[in-house]
Scaffold this motif. Sequence first.
Motif, PDB file in Angstrom:
ATOM      1  N   ALA A  60      21.937 -32.875  78.289  1.00  0.00           N
ATOM      2  CA  ALA A  60      22.599 -31.652  78.745  1.00  0.00           C
ATOM      3  C   ALA A  60      21.716 -30.413  78.651  1.00  0.00           C
ATOM      4  O   ALA A  60      22.067 -29.372  79.206  1.00  0.00           O
ATOM      5  CB  ALA A  60      23.878 -31.416  77.943  1.00  0.00           C
ATOM      6  N   VAL A  61      20.573 -30.497  77.975  1.00  0.00           N
ATOM      7  CA  VAL A  61      19.666 -29.343  77.926  1.00  0.00           C
ATOM      8  C   VAL A  61      18.989 -29.135  79.276  1.00  0.00           C
ATOM      9  O   VAL A  61      18.941 -28.015  79.798  1.00  0.00           O
ATOM     10  CB  VAL A  61      18.622 -29.512  76.807  1.00  0.00           C
ATOM     11  N   GLN A  62      18.445 -30.180  79.847  1.00  0.00           N
ATOM     12  CA  GLN A  62      17.702 -30.072  81.105  1.00  0.00           C
ATOM     13  C   GLN A  62      18.574 -30.280  82.338  1.00  0.00           C
ATOM     14  O   GLN A  62      18.178 -29.934  83.443  1.00  0.00           O
ATOM     15  CB  GLN A  62      16.556 -31.087  81.106  1.00  0.00           C
ATOM     16  N   THR A  63      19.750 -30.871  82.153  1.00  0.00           N
ATOM     17  CA  THR A  63      20.674 -31.098  83.260  1.00  0.00           C
ATOM     18  C   THR A  63      21.991 -30.433  82.916  1.00  0.00           C
ATOM     19  O   THR A  63      22.708 -30.895  82.039  1.00  0.00           O
ATOM     20  CB  THR A  63      20.897 -32.607  83.482  1.00  0.00           C
ATOM     21  N   GLY A  64      22.293 -29.342  83.562  1.00  0.00           N
ATOM     22  CA  GLY A  64      23.472 -28.567  83.169  1.00  0.00           C
ATOM     23  C   GLY A  64      24.780 -29.283  83.443  1.00  0.00           C
ATOM     24  O   GLY A  64      25.003 -29.801  84.541  1.00  0.00           O
ATOM     25  N   PHE A  65      25.646 -29.300  82.433  1.00  0.00           N
ATOM     26  CA  PHE A  65      26.983 -29.862  82.574  1.00  0.00           C
ATOM     27  C   PHE A  65      27.997 -28.819  82.121  1.00  0.00           C
ATOM     28  O   PHE A  65      27.756 -28.082  81.151  1.00  0.00           O
ATOM     29  CB  PHE A  65      27.161 -31.101  81.693  1.00  0.00           C
ATOM     30  N   PRO A  66      29.153 -28.737  82.767  1.00  0.00           N
ATOM     31  CA  PRO A  66      30.189 -27.835  82.273  1.00  0.00           C
ATOM     32  C   PRO A  66      30.680 -28.252  80.903  1.00  0.00           C
ATOM     33  O   PRO A  66      30.627 -29.445  80.545  1.00  0.00           O
ATOM     34  CB  PRO A  66      31.299 -27.964  83.324  1.00  0.00           C
ATOM     35  N   PHE A  67      31.124 -27.272  80.142  1.00  0.00           N
ATOM     36  CA  PHE A  67      31.739 -27.460  78.822  1.00  0.00           C
ATOM     37  C   PHE A  67      30.730 -27.810  77.719  1.00  0.00           C
ATOM     38  O   PHE A  67      31.139 -28.079  76.585  1.00  0.00           O
ATOM     39  CB  PHE A  67      32.845 -28.533  78.854  1.00  0.00           C
ATOM     40  N   HIS A  68      29.435 -27.803  78.029  1.00  0.00           N
ATOM     41  CA  HIS A  68      28.409 -28.208  77.061  1.00  0.00           C
ATOM     42  C   HIS A  68      27.636 -27.013  76.492  1.00  0.00           C
ATOM     43  O   HIS A  68      26.540 -27.187  75.968  1.00  0.00           O
ATOM     44  CB  HIS A  68      27.404 -29.163  77.717  1.00  0.00           C
ATOM     45  N   ALA A  69      28.176 -25.815  76.568  1.00  0.00           N
ATOM     46  CA  ALA A  69      27.388 -24.631  76.198  1.00  0.00           C
ATOM     47  C   ALA A  69      26.887 -24.689  74.762  1.00  0.00           C
ATOM     48  O   ALA A  69      25.722 -24.382  74.480  1.00  0.00           O
ATOM     49  CB  ALA A  69      28.220 -23.366  76.411  1.00  0.00           C
ATOM     50  N   VAL A  70      27.742 -25.083  73.817  1.00  0.00           N
ATOM     51  CA  VAL A  70      27.341 -25.069  72.408  1.00  0.00           C
ATOM     52  C   VAL A  70      26.278 -26.118  72.124  1.00  0.00           C
ATOM     53  O   VAL A  70      25.226 -25.826  71.548  1.00  0.00           O
ATOM     54  CB  VAL A  70      28.573 -25.270  71.495  1.00  0.00           C
ATOM     55  N   VAL A  71      26.533 -27.361  72.509  1.00  0.00           N
ATOM     56  CA  VAL A  71      25.574 -28.419  72.193  1.00  0.00           C
ATOM     57  C   VAL A  71      24.267 -28.213  72.943  1.00  0.00           C
ATOM     58  O   VAL A  71      23.181 -28.450  72.397  1.00  0.00           O
ATOM     59  CB  VAL A  71      26.172 -29.816  72.462  1.00  0.00           C
ATOM     60  N   ALA A  72      24.324 -27.737  74.195  1.00  0.00           N
ATOM     61  CA  ALA A  72      23.098 -27.508  74.943  1.00  0.00           C
ATOM     62  C   ALA A  72      22.275 -26.381  74.331  1.00  0.00           C
ATOM     63  O   ALA A  72      21.034 -26.440  74.322  1.00  0.00           O
ATOM     64  CB  ALA A  72      23.430 -27.194  76.404  1.00  0.00           C
ATOM     65  N   ALA A  73      22.945 -25.352  73.811  1.00  0.00           N
ATOM     66  CA  ALA A  73      22.223 -24.254  73.167  1.00  0.00           C
ATOM     67  C   ALA A  73      21.501 -24.728  71.908  1.00  0.00           C
ATOM     68  O   ALA A  73      20.321 -24.426  71.697  1.00  0.00           O
ATOM     69  CB  ALA A  73      23.191 -23.125  72.834  1.00  0.00           C
ATOM     70  N   SER A  74      22.191 -25.498  71.060  1.00  0.00           N
ATOM     71  CA  SER A  74      21.568 -25.989  69.829  1.00  0.00           C
ATOM     72  C   SER A  74      20.444 -26.965  70.116  1.00  0.00           C
ATOM     73  O   SER A  74      19.363 -26.885  69.527  1.00  0.00           O
ATOM     74  CB  SER A  74      22.615 -26.660  68.943  1.00  0.00           C
ATOM     75  N   LYS A  75      20.696 -27.906  71.020  1.00  0.00           N
ATOM     76  CA  LYS A  75      19.670 -28.902  71.319  1.00  0.00           C
ATOM     77  C   LYS A  75      18.510 -28.305  72.102  1.00  0.00           C
ATOM     78  O   LYS A  75      17.382 -28.795  72.019  1.00  0.00           O
ATOM     79  CB  LYS A  75      20.293 -30.070  72.081  1.00  0.00           C
ATOM     80  N   GLY A  76      18.758 -27.230  72.873  1.00  0.00           N
ATOM     81  CA  GLY A  76      17.653 -26.513  73.489  1.00  0.00           C
ATOM     82  C   GLY A  76      16.717 -25.959  72.430  1.00  0.00           C
ATOM     83  O   GLY A  76      15.481 -25.985  72.584  1.00  0.00           O
ATOM     84  N   ALA A  77      17.287 -25.469  71.344  1.00  0.00           N
ATOM     85  CA  ALA A  77      16.462 -24.999  70.226  1.00  0.00           C
ATOM     86  C   ALA A  77      15.663 -26.144  69.605  1.00  0.00           C
ATOM     87  O   ALA A  77      14.508 -25.968  69.202  1.00  0.00           O
ATOM     88  CB  ALA A  77      17.346 -24.338  69.173  1.00  0.00           C
ATOM     89  N   ILE A  78      16.265 -27.335  69.534  1.00  0.00           N
ATOM     90  CA  ILE A  78      15.553 -28.496  69.004  1.00  0.00           C
ATOM     91  C   ILE A  78      14.343 -28.835  69.871  1.00  0.00           C
ATOM     92  O   ILE A  78      13.263 -29.179  69.361  1.00  0.00           O
ATOM     93  CB  ILE A  78      16.502 -29.712  68.897  1.00  0.00           C
ATOM     94  N   GLU A  79      14.495 -28.750  71.182  1.00  0.00           N
ATOM     95  CA  GLU A  79      13.354 -29.038  72.052  1.00  0.00           C
ATOM     96  C   GLU A  79      12.235 -28.011  71.845  1.00  0.00           C
ATOM     97  O   GLU A  79      11.049 -28.360  71.839  1.00  0.00           O
ATOM     98  CB  GLU A  79      13.805 -29.094  73.512  1.00  0.00           C
TER      99      GLU A  79
END
Length: 232
Positions: free
Chosen positions: A125-144
Amino acid sequence: MRKNILIIGASSGIGKALASVLTDEGHALWATYHRHEPSTQANTQWVRWDAVNEAFPDGFLPDTLHAVVYCPGSIALKPFQRFTPQDFINDYQLQVVGAVKALRAAQAALKKAESAAVVLFSTVAVQTGFPFHAVVAASKGAIEGLTRALAAEWAPTVRVNAIAPSLTDTPLAAALLSNEEKKKANAQRHPLKRLGNAEEIAQAAAFLLSDAASWITGQVFHIDGGMSSLKI
């Protein structure tokens, strides 16, 4: 070579599967758990650790570590307007700050190894945007970002990589896969028309920890049934 490996979150899901793979290979594990009581496992030392609310346990680690894997995660999915700023902070504390705590505690032991490796976990969900994933994508974006920054800073003695799975059939995803209809619907979203499983992701992590991956660092591997790159 027998290695000393720290797995954070080794009692469930991908962490549990990875612990099984690594002990079968003859490695010695130092492992943490939180909610899920661990089963007895050969060559494994356990400690309970709450990565959000506690400092990493003093005196738990060996003098030399060859690898660290940080497995804890969350899947909080809902419309953006229903998330609060505190939701973002709480998720970041688990997914990012917890990893930072573990890596800071392990850094000296990793540097004592001639060659060491770290594996972190992101999400498709970091590189491929999905609805409803704002929180997890933000945290995992930081992990990347953390993956690439530490890979640069800790080279050449410590390799740092991340794995970005799609939805995987683990206890963490149980609410999303609570019946066969949901499993089938989610499987059909992937080009390979099935869900991933913990053992597949664990095998990928074990490879990245191995000497066979000794020229790989700073990478994010998309193990996602083709979700991130194929449109069919």
